[in-house]
Each structure stands twice: as C-alpha cells, then as structure tokens.
Write a protein that holds these residues in place. Structure first.
Motif, mmCIF file in Angstrom:
data_model
loop_
_atom_site.group_PDB
_atom_site.id
_atom_site.type_symbol
_atom_site.label_atom_id
_atom_site.label_comp_id
_atom_site.label_asym_id
_atom_site.label_seq_id
_atom_site.Cartn_x
_atom_site.Cartn_y
_atom_site.Cartn_z
ATOM 1 N N GLY A 91 43.372 31.180 43.570
ATOM 2 C CA GLY A 91 42.492 32.357 43.473
ATOM 3 C C GLY A 91 42.750 33.628 44.204
ATOM 4 N N GLU A 92 43.909 33.655 45.096
ATOM 5 C CA GLU A 92 43.946 34.801 45.900
ATOM 6 C C GLU A 92 44.848 35.891 44.967
ATOM 7 N N ILE A 93 45.289 35.635 44.202
ATOM 8 C CA ILE A 93 46.017 36.630 43.426
ATOM 9 C C ILE A 93 45.177 37.302 42.483
ATOM 10 N N THR A 94 45.151 38.589 42.419
ATOM 11 C CA THR A 94 44.094 39.267 41.466
ATOM 12 C C THR A 94 44.804 39.718 40.290
ATOM 13 N N SER A 95 44.058 40.109 39.243
ATOM 14 C CA SER A 95 44.851 40.661 38.002
ATOM 15 C C SER A 95 45.726 41.932 38.431
ATOM 16 N N ASN A 96 44.995 42.730 39.296
ATOM 17 C CA ASN A 96 45.925 44.042 39.724
ATOM 18 C C ASN A 96 47.203 43.631 40.382
ATOM 19 N N ILE A 97 47.176 42.716 41.151
ATOM 20 C CA ILE A 97 48.345 42.331 42.008
ATOM 21 C C ILE A 97 49.491 41.689 40.754
ATOM 22 N N SER A 98 49.112 40.811 40.062
ATOM 23 C CA SER A 98 50.007 40.083 39.114
ATOM 24 C C SER A 98 50.631 41.086 38.059
#
Length: 138
Positions: free
Chosen positions: A85-92
């Motif tokens: 859960g640590e990767i946000t949609s913005n990061i990906s």
C-alpha cells in the motif's frame, strides 16, 4: 551513470541491489534512494545510496525534475497500492512514464505471476540487471 532505486517497507530489495551495484560499478554510478517511508530511505542510504528522497511528494518531484538512466524496483512500483500500500497512483504513473529503462523485479507476491519469468533468487535477478547495465554502458 544515474540510477534510482525505489523501495518501501524495510527496503530489503533496494539495499541488496545498491550494495551489489556499488560493488560492480564503484564510483561510476550515482544512486538515488527513493523510499516510500523514512526507514526504507535510511536503509538504502546506509547501504551506499548517494542521495535519498522519502514519500510521495519528494519521489514524484525528483522523478519529474531529474533525468536518470534507469530505475530499479519490485513489480509493485508499477501498481497503485503496491508494496504493502506504500505506492500511490501518482508514483506508479510517473514511473511508468519515465524516459529511461525500468528494471522491474518480478516478485511473485500478491497473486501476480508473469508468464515467461523464471523463478530466480533475488541475487540472481540483481546479477542479471547489473550485467544488463554493464552492457548498456550509460
């Protein structure tokens, strides 16, 4: 050459890659540690990363403003909610759109299986990535 390593939780994968990469390329590589949390960033810095950025805002800002030759991380970096859960949609989204080579480590977690990938140990995968980087000679 400039390589970004992104990881979360305790950054076990990131730490291992950074140690092997620094051993292989010595001073010819500059490694940016992109940690989704402070512990991940600190662990990567302790293992040889040259500079670190923590959290969504700093990771996205770094990736949109800097040119890197490659980024390395587990498959979860391409999926919003990845890495526990640590990767946000913005990061990906930013990672997916980067204009560099992306070395994605196909961990078989969370029910994700990529046909054609071999069941290699992490050290073998890292060795393969380092050999590819050596061949590309950024």
């Amino acid at each position: 050459m400039k390589i970004a390593v992104i990881d979360g939780q305790g950054a076990g994968l990131g730490k291992t890659f950074i140690k092997e990469c620094k051993r292989a390329f010595k001073n010819n590589v500059y490694i940016f540690a992109l940690g989704t949390n402070e512990i991940a960033t600190l662990n990567m810095l302790k293992n040889g990363a040259d500079e670190g950025f923590t959290g969504e805002i700093r990771i996205v800002d770094f990736l949109t403003k800097n040119k890197i030759d490659a980024i390395v991380g587990p498959i979860g970096i391409l999926i919003g909610g990845g890495i526990g859960g640590e990767i946000t949609s913005n990061i990906s989204k930013v990672i997916f759109n980067l204009d560099c080579i992306k070395y994605i480590i196909p961990l078989q977690k969370h029910g994700i299986f990529i046909p054609g990938t071999r069941n290699l140990a992490i050290r073998e995968i890292i060795k393969e990535i380092i050999e590819d980087i050596r061949c590309k000679n950024f």
